[in-house]
Design an enzyme around this catalytic site. Structure first.
Site, PDB file in Angstrom:
ATOM      1  N   GLY A   1      11.923  31.756  73.534  1.00 28.09           N
ATOM      2  CA  GLY A   1      10.640  32.762  73.707  1.00 28.09           C
ATOM      3  C   GLY A   1       9.589  32.021  72.137  1.00 28.09           C
ATOM      4  O   GLY A   1       8.757  31.656  72.126  1.00 28.09           O
TER       5      GLY A   1
ATOM      6  N   GLU B   1       8.438  28.558  74.235  1.00 25.10           N
ATOM      7  CA  GLU B   1       7.346  29.170  74.615  1.00 25.10           C
ATOM      8  C   GLU B   1       6.165  29.349  73.806  1.00 25.10           C
ATOM      9  O   GLU B   1       5.274  29.193  74.480  1.00 25.10           O
ATOM     10  CB  GLU B   1       7.864  30.693  75.492  1.00 25.10           C
ATOM     11  CG  GLU B   1       9.123  29.764  76.640  1.00 25.10           C
ATOM     12  CD  GLU B   1       9.719  31.521  76.974  1.00 25.10           C
ATOM     13  OE1 GLU B   1      10.648  31.888  76.312  1.00 25.10           O
ATOM     14  OE2 GLU B   1       9.987  30.913  77.957  1.00 25.10           O
TER      15      GLU B   1
HETATM   16  N1  COA Z   1      17.146  37.991  68.853  1.00 28.55           N
HETATM   17  C1  COA Z   1      17.812  39.383  67.810  1.00 28.55           C
HETATM   18  N2  COA Z   1      18.153  38.737  66.695  1.00 28.55           N
HETATM   19  C2  COA Z   1      18.062  37.199  66.052  1.00 28.55           C
HETATM   20  C3  COA Z   1      17.691  36.406  66.906  1.00 28.55           C
HETATM   21  C4  COA Z   1      17.280  36.983  68.757  1.00 28.55           C
HETATM   22  N3  COA Z   1      16.957  36.588  69.543  1.00 28.55           N
HETATM   23  N4  COA Z   1      17.761  34.940  66.604  1.00 28.55           N
HETATM   24  C5  COA Z   1      18.234  35.450  65.684  1.00 28.55           C
HETATM   25  N5  COA Z   1      18.973  36.856  65.201  1.00 28.55           N
HETATM   26  C6  COA Z   1      18.996  37.302  63.745  1.00 28.55           C
HETATM   27  C7  COA Z   1      20.704  36.890  63.700  1.00 28.55           C
HETATM   28  O1  COA Z   1      21.648  38.336  64.532  1.00 28.55           O
HETATM   29  C8  COA Z   1      20.966  37.785  62.589  1.00 28.55           C
HETATM   30  O2  COA Z   1      21.470  38.850  62.082  1.00 28.55           O
HETATM   31  P1  COA Z   1      22.194  39.307  61.278  1.00 28.55           P
HETATM   32  O3  COA Z   1      22.182  38.489  59.783  1.00 28.55           O
HETATM   33  O4  COA Z   1      21.977  41.266  61.102  1.00 28.55           O
HETATM   34  O5  COA Z   1      23.523  38.931  62.327  1.00 28.55           O
HETATM   35  C9  COA Z   1      20.601  36.634  61.748  1.00 28.55           C
HETATM   36  O6  COA Z   1      18.941  36.657  63.038  1.00 28.55           O
HETATM   37  C10 COA Z   1      20.116  35.074  61.384  1.00 28.55           C
HETATM   38  O7  COA Z   1      20.687  34.734  62.261  1.00 28.55           O
HETATM   39  P2  COA Z   1      21.918  33.849  62.237  1.00 28.55           P
HETATM   40  O8  COA Z   1      22.644  33.991  63.560  1.00 28.55           O
HETATM   41  O9  COA Z   1      22.916  34.135  61.590  1.00 28.55           O
HETATM   42  O10 COA Z   1      21.197  32.549  61.442  1.00 28.55           O
HETATM   43  P3  COA Z   1      22.463  30.884  61.870  1.00 28.55           P
HETATM   44  O11 COA Z   1      21.226  30.084  61.135  1.00 28.55           O
HETATM   45  O12 COA Z   1      23.453  30.967  61.523  1.00 28.55           O
HETATM   46  O13 COA Z   1      22.153  29.905  63.178  1.00 28.55           O
HETATM   47  C11 COA Z   1      20.487  30.443  65.226  1.00 28.55           C
HETATM   48  C12 COA Z   1      20.054  30.452  63.756  1.00 28.55           C
HETATM   49  C13 COA Z   1      18.854  30.792  65.637  1.00 28.55           C
HETATM   50  C14 COA Z   1      20.692  29.006  66.193  1.00 28.55           C
HETATM   51  C15 COA Z   1      20.898  31.469  66.172  1.00 28.55           C
HETATM   52  O14 COA Z   1      20.226  32.868  65.059  1.00 28.55           O
HETATM   53  C16 COA Z   1      20.956  31.865  66.941  1.00 28.55           C
HETATM   54  O15 COA Z   1      21.384  31.288  68.329  1.00 28.55           O
HETATM   55  N6  COA Z   1      19.565  32.939  67.600  1.00 28.55           N
HETATM   56  C17 COA Z   1      18.979  33.077  69.351  1.00 28.55           C
HETATM   57  C18 COA Z   1      18.742  32.013  69.853  1.00 28.55           C
HETATM   58  C19 COA Z   1      19.213  32.211  71.645  1.00 28.55           C
HETATM   59  O16 COA Z   1      19.109  32.782  71.669  1.00 28.55           O
HETATM   60  N7  COA Z   1      17.115  33.238  71.268  1.00 28.55           N
HETATM   61  C20 COA Z   1      16.631  33.130  72.637  1.00 28.55           C
HETATM   62  C21 COA Z   1      16.581  34.245  73.065  1.00 28.55           C
HETATM   63  S1  COA Z   1      16.304  35.426  74.859  1.00 28.55           S
END
Ligand code: COA
Length: 259
Positions: free
Chosen positions: A110, A113
């Site tokens: 998103g 997007e």
């Molecule tokens: N929805 C909900 N929570 C999310 C999120 C999302 N799209 N993206 C990140 N978060 C949350 C994580 O769960 C984490 O929460 P926590 O601290 O309670 O565990 C927090 O944000 C920090 O994220 P984290 O994964 O620890 O950071 P990172 O630097 O290691 O990784 C990303 C960053 C962006 C690579 C990873 O968070 C990720 O892959 N996010 C999802 C991306 C995704 O699939 N987006 C499309 C959704 S349709």
């Protein structure tokens, strides 16, 4: 209007900055944030803003739709959630004024997007982009299949969407997803310098150009050329056209009145 997840800054000269601010979840978009965003976008037309800059707080632009919220949805809930996001992003796309996405970090799902619903995208060298939905068992749901195909071409869109691969800012630049990559500390300054340049243009002409570009997006060549004729002609019914051309001929700076 006070928002829980959005910070709005008005420079008083026509540049509005919207910062999505939910850093604990990397600015992931849940229904509440989408509703705030919609409320904000609905208020922009009534304001005197002439350019909107959208960015994210912390290390993410927006890391996607909120996975915690989506995890519990059934098909009906998925439809409602997708329509909500798609509607808000379409409203951003259709705003009369130019919208600049200043992509500071993760622009995934998103987030990518959201950036694609903006007119101009610039990125920090630290930013990354992707449509990783297939890794979660879903597909892009806020119009990403449509807009990414239009922006980067269908083959590239298919590759990114089928693999969920994350790309860096430089690759995003190469495929035309962003028009500039800056050093991280220069991102906002660059966004504002583009905004400042837009402020010197005739406001109605910019708005007509945006309408024309948006509307001819889906037309065939004949339709697009005809549409441009229409918007081009409409400019000649404005005071700003008279002022812009008189000022040029008088060798002075124009004073546009937005009418
Ligand atoms: N929805 C909900 N929570 C999310 C999120 C999302 N799209 N993206 C990140 N978060 C949350 C994580 O769960 C984490 O929460 P926590 O601290 O309670 O565990 C927090 O944000 C920090 O994220 P984290 O994964 O620890 O950071 P990172 O630097 O290691 O990784 C990303 C960053 C962006 C690579 C990873 O968070 C990720 O892959 N996010 C999802 C991306 C995704 O699939 N987006 C499309 C959704 S349709």
């Amino acid at each position: 209007m006070e928002y829980r997840f959005l910070k709005v800054q008005n420079d008083g000269r026509g540049i509005l900055t919207l910062t999505v601010s939910s850093p604990a979840t990397l600015n992931a978009l849940n229904s509440e944030i989408l509703s705030e965003l919609e409320d904000f976008v609905d208020s922009v037309s009534a304001s005197s803003a002439r350019v909107l800059v959208i960015t994210g707080e912390g290390k993410a632009f927006v890391a996607g739709a909120d996975i915690s919220e989506m995890a519990g949805l059934d098909e009906k809930g998925g439809l409602a959630f997708g329509k909500h996001g798609a509607r808000v992003f379409r409203k951003i796309e259709l705003l009369d004024i130019p919208v600049i996405a200043a992509v500071n970090g993760f622009a995934l799902g998103g987030g990518c997007e959201l950036a694609m619903s903006c007119d101009i995208r610039i990125a920090s060298a630290k930013a990354s982009f992707g449509q990783p939905e297939v890794n979660l068992g879903i597909i892009p749901g806020f119009s990403g299949t449509y807009r990414l195909s239009k922006i980067a071409g269908q083959a590239y869109a298919k590759e990114l969407i089928f693999t969920g691969r994350r790309i860096k800012a430089e690759e995003a630049f190469r495929i035309g997803l962003v028009s500039r990559v800056t050093e991280p500390e220069a991102l906002m300054e660059t966004a504002y310098s583009i905004a400042e340049e837009i402020l010197t243009s005739a406001p109605l002409a910019v708005s007509y150009a945006k309408k024309c570009l948006n509307e001819n997006y889906d037309l065939d060549s004949e339709g697009a050329i005809e549409l441009e004729n229409k918007w081009f002609a409409k400019c000649f019914a404005t005071g700003d056209q008279k002022e812009g051309m008189s000022a040029f001929l008088d060798k002075r700076a124009p004073e546009f009145k937005n009418r």
